[in-house]
Structure formats: C-alpha cells, structure tokens
Design a protein around this motif. Structure first.
Motif, PDB file in Angstrom:
ATOM      1  N   ARG A   1       2.177  -3.015  -7.612  1.00 23.08           N
ATOM      2  CA  ARG A   1       3.252  -2.556  -8.494  1.00 23.08           C
ATOM      3  C   ARG A   1       2.946  -1.181  -9.066  1.00 23.08           C
ATOM      4  NH1 ARG A   1       2.915  -7.728 -10.703  1.00 23.08           N
ATOM      5  NH2 ARG A   1       2.084  -6.861 -12.634  1.00 23.08           N
ATOM      6  N   ARG A   2       1.678  -0.951  -9.361  1.00 26.15           N
ATOM      7  CA  ARG A   2       1.309   0.365  -9.905  1.00 26.15           C
ATOM      8  C   ARG A   2       1.597   1.479  -8.908  1.00 26.15           C
ATOM      9  NH1 ARG A   2      -2.327   4.170  -9.730  1.00 26.15           N
ATOM     10  NH2 ARG A   2      -3.352   3.169  -7.959  1.00 26.15           N
ATOM     11  N   ARG A   3       1.246   1.245  -7.645  1.00 22.23           N
ATOM     12  CA  ARG A   3       1.514   2.257  -6.629  1.00 22.23           C
ATOM     13  C   ARG A   3       3.015   2.434  -6.420  1.00 22.23           C
ATOM     14  NH1 ARG A   3      -2.707  -0.387  -3.680  1.00 22.23           N
ATOM     15  NH2 ARG A   3      -1.140  -1.276  -2.293  1.00 22.23           N
ATOM     16  N   GLU A   4       3.731   1.315  -6.387  1.00 26.84           N
ATOM     17  CA  GLU A   4       5.175   1.390  -6.194  1.00 26.84           C
ATOM     18  C   GLU A   4       5.843   2.145  -7.347  1.00 26.84           C
ATOM     19  OE1 GLU A   4       8.773  -1.716  -5.027  1.00 26.84           O
ATOM     20  OE2 GLU A   4       7.217  -2.348  -6.427  1.00 26.84           O
ATOM     21  N   LYS A   5       5.423   1.847  -8.554  1.00 32.04           N
ATOM     22  CA  LYS A   5       6.014   2.494  -9.720  1.00 32.04           C
ATOM     23  C   LYS A   5       5.666   3.981  -9.760  1.00 32.04           C
ATOM     24  CE  LYS A   5       6.503   1.875 -14.714  1.00 32.04           C
ATOM     25  NZ  LYS A   5       6.082   1.033 -15.879  1.00 32.04           N
ATOM     26  N   ARG A   6       4.428   4.300  -9.412  1.00 29.83           N
ATOM     27  CA  ARG A   6       4.012   5.700  -9.427  1.00 29.83           C
ATOM     28  C   ARG A   6       4.784   6.516  -8.394  1.00 29.83           C
ATOM     29  NH1 ARG A   6      -2.233   7.865  -8.652  1.00 29.83           N
ATOM     30  NH2 ARG A   6      -1.778  10.096  -8.970  1.00 29.83           N
ATOM     31  N   GLN A   7       4.944   5.962  -7.203  1.00 24.52           N
ATOM     32  CA  GLN A   7       5.681   6.685  -6.167  1.00 24.52           C
ATOM     33  C   GLN A   7       7.150   6.837  -6.546  1.00 24.52           C
ATOM     34  OE1 GLN A   7       6.127   4.873  -2.197  1.00 24.52           O
ATOM     35  NE2 GLN A   7       5.330   6.801  -1.367  1.00 24.52           N
ATOM     36  N   ALA A   8       7.739   5.766  -7.108  1.00 28.99           N
ATOM     37  CA  ALA A   8       9.134   5.853  -7.532  1.00 28.99           C
ATOM     38  C   ALA A   8       9.314   6.893  -8.624  1.00 28.99           C
ATOM     39  CB  ALA A   8       9.617   4.489  -8.012  1.00 28.99           C
ATOM     40  N   LEU A   9       8.364   6.961  -9.545  1.00 31.55           N
ATOM     41  CA  LEU A   9       8.450   7.948 -10.624  1.00 31.55           C
ATOM     42  C   LEU A   9       8.357   9.371 -10.071  1.00 31.55           C
ATOM     43  CD1 LEU A   9       8.619   8.528 -13.620  1.00 31.55           C
ATOM     44  CD2 LEU A   9       6.131   8.323 -13.753  1.00 31.55           C
ATOM     45  N   TRP A  10       7.487   9.583  -9.087  1.00 32.17           N
ATOM     46  CA  TRP A  10       7.382  10.911  -8.481  1.00 32.17           C
ATOM     47  C   TRP A  10       8.684  11.296  -7.783  1.00 32.17           C
ATOM     48  CZ3 TRP A  10       4.688  14.993  -9.229  1.00 32.17           C
ATOM     49  CH2 TRP A  10       3.384  14.929  -9.717  1.00 32.17           C
ATOM     50  N   ARG A  11       9.298  10.344  -7.114  1.00 28.95           N
ATOM     51  CA  ARG A  11      10.561  10.645  -6.434  1.00 28.95           C
ATOM     52  C   ARG A  11      11.637  11.035  -7.442  1.00 28.95           C
ATOM     53  NH1 ARG A  11      10.047   9.044  -1.097  1.00 28.95           N
ATOM     54  NH2 ARG A  11       8.596   7.327  -0.687  1.00 28.95           N
ATOM     55  N   VAL A  12      11.720  10.286  -8.556  1.00 32.13           N
ATOM     56  CA  VAL A  12      12.703  10.619  -9.587  1.00 32.13           C
ATOM     57  C   VAL A  12      12.404  11.981 -10.193  1.00 32.13           C
ATOM     58  CG1 VAL A  12      13.588   9.953 -11.857  1.00 32.13           C
ATOM     59  CG2 VAL A  12      13.198   8.205 -10.127  1.00 32.13           C
ATOM     60  N   PHE A  13      11.126  12.256 -10.447  1.00 32.82           N
ATOM     61  CA  PHE A  13      10.759  13.532 -11.051  1.00 32.82           C
ATOM     62  C   PHE A  13      11.106  14.707 -10.143  1.00 32.82           C
ATOM     63  CE2 PHE A  13       7.596  16.951 -11.325  1.00 32.82           C
ATOM     64  CZ  PHE A  13       7.847  17.409 -12.613  1.00 32.82           C
ATOM     65  N   VAL A  14      10.732  14.587  -8.881  1.00 29.75           N
ATOM     66  CA  VAL A  14      11.012  15.687  -7.947  1.00 29.75           C
ATOM     67  C   VAL A  14      12.516  15.914  -7.830  1.00 29.75           C
ATOM     68  CG1 VAL A  14      10.887  16.373  -5.511  1.00 29.75           C
ATOM     69  CG2 VAL A  14       8.873  15.432  -6.654  1.00 29.75           C
ATOM     70  N   ALA A  15      13.283  14.829  -7.669  1.00 26.15           N
ATOM     71  CA  ALA A  15      14.730  14.973  -7.531  1.00 26.15           C
ATOM     72  C   ALA A  15      15.348  15.532  -8.806  1.00 26.15           C
ATOM     73  CB  ALA A  15      15.360  13.628  -7.170  1.00 26.15           C
TER      74      ALA A  15
END
Length: 733
Positions: free
Chosen positions: A109-123
């Motif tokens: 979950r930590r990896r999934e959440k971190r990757q999702a947060l990066w995607r939102v941040f970049v977009a």
C-alpha cells in the motif's frame, strides 16, 4: 515459577507459525526475513541499540530498524535461533517486539500510495504550468500576441504535456489495454481514447496548423482532465487503504502469546493459536485477551472499542464474557477459554470484513454491463459526430469527437452504486453492525417482518434475580449467604447470585451435577444451593432456585434481563410499520414475560429448530419478507432460510457463518437503524443514477452541437463524479 518467555522452541518455530510475518527468500527452512513492530523506542539511537543487540545473536544475519515507523526487519535462521530468544534479547535491553503480520500488505500500500501521489503531483503541477502558458492565447487581443510567440507558447505546452502523457496518464492506458484484452469495455477505454485523441489532434495542430486536424490545441484541457481524474482516484485509493487498515487493526489487536495456567499452579507463555477450549489464561492490566472466554476470577474495566465501536470501557466481573482483542485496562483476570483461533469473535469480524471488501454486490455486475454498453454507444456516437463535423467544419471535427468522449465518460455511472453501498456499510459498521454481504442492503429495503430469538438476542447472556422470599427466616440474611456459596459454581443460575458474594464462610464445598452445590458453614451445618426439590422436600413451585437447610429455606426466582435497548428497538420497528415477532425454544412463561416487557404481541414458545424453520417459511409463503436476528447454533437453519440474516456478535460460530451481518456491538437499535439506512441508501442510489443519466442527456447534445469544448467537458465530467460521491457521503449521518 513461570516458563521462559514465549516457550517456543526452535523445532516449533516452523513456517506455519512464522508465515504471517515472515518471508523465505531461499525457501522454507533457510534464511527468513521477519517483520516486527517495536515498542519502547524514543529516538534514532534506539535503532542502533536494537540492531547491535540482535546482531550478536547466533543465526542473525542482519537487522534493520526504521526509527520513524518503529518497525524491525530481521534476517535470521529460525533453525538455529528460537523466536523466544530473539524476543527475550530485545526485552533484556528494554524493548518489546510484536510480529508485524501486516508488513507485506502495508509495504504494498505504501508503494501504491507513493506512486499515485507522484502521478497526481506531476499532473497537477504541470497542468498549472501549461495553463499559465495557454492563458495569453485566451486573454490577448487579436494583435497583441505575435504568431511566433504564440507558437513558442504552444511548443512549451506540448513539452510540459509529455510527462503527463507518459507517466501520469499511464494507469488509464494500461487499464484500457487490460480491459480490451479481456474483451470488456470499462470506463478506462473511453478515458484513454479521449486522452490519446486529444493529444494526437493537438500535436498535429501544433506541427501543421493548416493541416486536416486544424489549428486548435487542447493541452490545457488535457492536463486538467488527467489531473482531475487522478485526484478522484487518489481519494478512492485512500478509502480502500483506510478499509484495509481497519481490517489490520482488528487482526493486529490479537496478541500472539498468552499466559496459560497449569493445573499445578504454574504458568507458561504459549502462542495464542495453541490455546484450546477449556484452558485457563491470565490477562494482566494493559494486555489484550487472546481468546473468547468467561471470567473466572478478577474484575476491572475492559476496552472493547476495537470490536464494538463503543469507546466507553466496560466493567467485567466473575461470569462476564470477554472477547479476543479487547484490552484489560486495570484488572487482572483469570479467563476460561471458550473460543480460540478462527472461532473467536475478532477473527469472525476479520473474515466478514475481508468478505465484504472483496465482494462485488449483485447490482454491481449489472452496472458494469450497463457501463460497457454505454461505452460502446459512446464510441460509436463520438465517431459519428467526428465524421459528421468533418463534412461541416473539418477544423472542429476532432474537438467535437473528443468532447463527446470526455463528457460521456461513465465515471459517475460506475461510481453511483459503490459510493452509496460502501458509505452505508461504513455507517453501519460505526453502529456495530458489520455487513458480510453488501447485497443485504438491497434486501433490507424489502423487509416487512423482523423475527427475534429470545435468549442471548433480546435478553442478556446472564440471568438476574427477580425475587426472593422465605417463610422460615430472614430472607435478606439468607440471600447474603446464598451469594457467597454461589461463587463456587459456574452454573448460570449460581452466577446470577454470585455478584458481591463472599465465599469465606463456607467449607467442604462440593458441586453435585444436575442438582447444585453444597457446603458446610463455620458451625459445621450443611447447606445446599440448587434445584428446589433437592434443597427442600416441600418445594415452592414459584421458585426456580432454592437455598438453605431444613428449617431455613430461601426461595429464589430468576429471570432473563432484556438488553438495555431491546424495548427501544422494538418500538422503533413498530414505528417503521414492521411486524415484530418473537420465536423461542424457551418455556411459555419466560417467553410471555419477555414479550410483555418489550411490547411484542406475536410470540411463540417451545419452538424447536424445525418448528422455527417451518414458521419462517410459512410467513414467507404468505408474502412476508423476513429479517431473522439470532445467536445460537439452533438458529443457524432458520437464519439460513430468512431473507436477511443478522447474528449476534458473540453468538455461535455456525450462526455467524450463516449470517449476512454480524451485530458486534450487541446493541439492538442497530437493527431498525440498518433498515432505515437501507431505504435511504436506495434513495441516494436512485438520485446518483438519475443525476448521471440527466447529466449525459443534457451535455451530449451540447457536445454534438460543438458548443461544449473539451475543457468544459472535462470539468463537467469531474464535477458529476464529485457530486455523486458527495451525495453518497450523506449516508454517514
């Protein structure tokens, strides 16, 4: 003298015991990597102390402690080093370690959440930059922005959009590809197609403004669309993770070891899974109960909030039931184990939560099929619109097709039901009612008859003294003596008297099976407590229990106490217009008394499991939709036959396994609240579906007419999804 901590020898530290918190990189029997949660850490220096301490143990190949999360990763050889020695070594330097059974899932979950947060941040970040570069084209007058500067700004937008397409929008493309490979048309397909078409069309317009794709670019609309969708998915991901964390909280509350009392007076620490029914365990202040059971000795306050949702501590004394996972706050208890392992209330809750979280409600599949057909229709509509506008105005053909694809994205449609169902199930869980089957929400809407079992459902688990009298002595003085003798028996009738009793007055205590308990007082006179015919040759027919000796007899009448909110719950059901029935196997006198106390007119006594089953089927044959609430093993058949089934949280395992929901709080007001919430959920679901349909009916014609640009379409689509989710949140109240 206590046994060594944990008492788990190397031969016992096998893969089965270690599996919940251990991985085996080289296969079972080799090097293991185990995860632990460490208590007692206060600063980063503690990490070094723990690592050095463990590093000196034989069989330990490495230890790593994260000071921020207080978690230990131990690389070791269980065949050379018992787990007990690992824990003892940590305890010797002032730390307590508990196996972290949720480590792998938490890391995922930590990896999934971190990757999702990066995607939102970049977009999100690049969306702001793209919109900043696109703003001059919207606000500048015709002659204020030179063509070369305009083209330079467009190129800047294109460059900033590339990371959004490659990284942030990746989940939409991968999801669409998986759906297409599976022969399905999910909502990722039109989303990915809309993103791809918009980017290709805008790129073509950038490279060749006079080409077939026209001169308009939509990089600002594209990046905003991706950012909004990712933000919505971020919130959805957070909801899923919170549900998983709640599940781990229940599972993690169960202790891994227990102090088992031996017949010779000694005690030993054993793994919780090795407890057996009939064992006696000691639970000290600050410790959690390792199994469901009954208090044999001790009293104090227990926190059951993790299981029942009730934050107020609960007083427990001799004879009280305790459940695994609850926490002793200030008392030392001796507990007779009644349920262990998978049969405990806490493990039943874990299974129900897992089942509910992994389940797709019946209506969900229908909505998926509707969304798939809707998606196919949208694709055809977008192609047709683009083809038509190609002949009308080629420069606007792509924009119209993209707007149709975006505005008709079935996000709101596919979110309508899950948002309502999950919010409602969460609201019920806070009231102490855990759903094992989400489709029960729909079936609850049709219920018109509620059938209750009596003992353990409408009534408390324990009896209470309702009256006492004597024709041959001081009734109150005799009652005090009876309470003292009752402390020596585990029989439910004796436990109804035992509160406040002092057994120091008695000697030579003997319990006679099927009759009662007898003893001698300080003067050597024999006394008996038990069935009236055993205590006296001339029993009083009004009494259920007697105490005394020849010449001094106390008669006692016992009754079941209704649950504190039973009358309120029955009144609430009547106010909702539902028929309430009482179906019990107890004697008619006891059933009639309970029915009168609670205001239930329709009751049946002396009912066997077959009789109960026939009664429910008879009501169903007459057109009634039946909700059954029960707790015992003999309730399992009738629970299985009912239209909706609710089992009491501390009921028998067989009854719980046949239920749609588990009432872990044992508060009966949750039943009328669930029925009312089910109808509210149906109304909210109807509102959500109606809004999704209305939104598409209103916006599709605008998109086809070319009056709805892709940017406005993206905002409308995200807003409709947000409105659906917010409307569902009203069910939390």
């Amino acid at each position: 003298m206590s046994a060594p901590p944990l008492g788990l020898h190397a031969a016992e530290a096998d893969a089965r015991l270690l599996a919940p918190f251990t991985t085996w990189p080289d296969g079972p029997g080799g090097v293991a990597v185990s995860q632990f949660q460490v208590a007692g850490m206060h600063c980063a220096a503690c990490s070094g102390i723990i690592e050095d301490t463990l590093g000196r143990l034989p069989g330990v190949e490495g230890a790593s402690v994260n000071a921020a999360s207080a978690r230990l990763a131990l690389r070791w050889q269980p065949s050379r080093l018992p787990l007990a020695e690992v824990l003892a070594a940590l305890q010797a330097v002032g730390y307590q370690a508990t196996p972290d059974v949720a480590a792998s899932a938490r890391e995922l979950r930590r990896r999934e959440k971190r990757q999702a947060l990066w995607r939102v941040f970049v977009a999100g970040f690049l969306m702001m930059q793209v919109m900043m570069l696109a703003t001059p084209a919207y606000v500048a007058a015709a002659s204020e922005l030179s063509p070369d500067l305009d083209q330079l700004l467009r190129w800047g937008c294109w460059v900033l959009t590339l990371p959004v397409m490659v990284f942030s929008a990746g989940p939409f493309f991968s999801g669409a590809w998986r759906q297409l490979r599976a022969g399905r048309l999910g909502m990722d397909v039109p989303v990915a197609l809309g993103i791809a078409v918009t980017f290709v069309a805008s790129t073509g317009a950038l490279f060749d403004p006079r080409g077939l794709l026209g001169h308009e670019v939509y990089f600002d609309s594209l990046t905003m669309f991706v950012a909004l969708l990712l933000l919505a998915r971020w919130f959805e991901l957070g909801a899923r993770h919170r549900a998983a964390e709640a599940l781990e909280a229940v599972a993690g509350a169960l202790p891994t070891t227990a102090e088992r009392l031996l017949p010779d007076g000694r005690s030993e620490q054993v793994p919780a899974e090795r407890l057996a029914v009939g064992d006696r365990i000691r639970v000290k202040a600050g410790e959690a109960f390792a199994a469901d059971g009954t208090v044999l000795a001790g009293q104090g306050w227990v926190n059951e909030a993790l299981l029942t949702g009730e934050s107020a501590p609960v007083a427990k004394a001799v004879g009280a039931a305790v459940v695994a996972g609850s926490l002793s706050l200030d008392g030392v208890f001796t507990v007779a184990v009644q349920r262990v392992g998978a049969d405990t209330t806490a493990q039943g809750i874990v299974r129900l939560m897992q089942q509910a979280q992994s389940q797709r409600p019946g209506g969900h599949g229908l909505l998926d099929r509707v969304a798939a057909g809707f998606t196919a229709a949208v694709l055809l509509l977008a192609i047709g619109a683009g083809w038509a506008w190609w002949w009308i105005d080629p420069a606007r053909a792509v924009a119209v097709a993209v707007a149709v694809l975006i505005v008709t994205c079935p996000c709101a449609l596919t979110l309508a039901a899950p948002a309502a169902w999950l919010t409602a199930s969460g609201a019920l869980a806070r009231r102490g009612l855990l759903l094992a089957d989400l489709s029960a929400l729909e079936r609850l809407c049709t219920v018109d008859t509620v059938v209750f079992d009596k003992t353990g459902t409408l009534s408390e688990d324990r009896l209470r003294l309702s009256a006492h009298w004597s024709t041959s002595g001081d009734a109150d003085a005799l009652l005090a003596l009876a309470r003292g003798l009752a402390t020596f028996s585990r029989h439910p009738h004796a436990q109804a008297l035992a509160d406040g009793g002092d057994g120091a007055h008695w000697a030579d205590v003997q319990e006679v099976a099927g009759r009662g308990v007898q003893a001698t007082d300080v003067q050597g006179r024999p006394w008996r407590l038990g069935s009236p015919g055993w205590v006296s040759a001339d029993p009083d027919p009004r009494a259920r229990l007697a105490f005394g000796r020849e010449g001094a007899v106390l008669w006692l009448d016992l009754e079941e106490a209704p649950r504190a909110d039973a009358a309120e719950a029955v009144a609430a059901l009547h106010a909702q217009g539902r028929q309430v029935r009482l179906l019990s196997g107890d004697q008619p006198v006891a059933v009639a008394r309970m029915a009168e106390q609670l205001g239930i007119d329709d009751w049946r006594a002396g009912a066997s499991p077959d009789t109960k089953l026939a009664a429910v089927r008879g009501w169903q044959a007459a057109g009634e939709r039946v909700l059954m609430v029960g707790d015992g093993i003999n309730d399992a058949p009738v629970l299985a036959a009912a239209d909706v089934r609710i089992a009491m949280g501390q009921g028998a395992m067989l009854a719980r396994s046949a239920a749609d929901a588990l009432l872990v709080s044992n508060r009966l007001m949750a039943v009328p609240q669930a029925l009312a919430l089910a109808r509210r959920t149906r109304r909210v679901l109807g509102q959500n579906l109606a809004w999704a349909a209305l939104y598409n009916l209103a916006c599709v014609p605008l998109a086809l007419a070319g009056w709805l640009p892709p940017l406005a379409a993206g905002i409308g689509m995200a807003s409709s999804s947000l409105l659906v989710v917010l409307n569902a949140q009203r069910l939390q109240r």
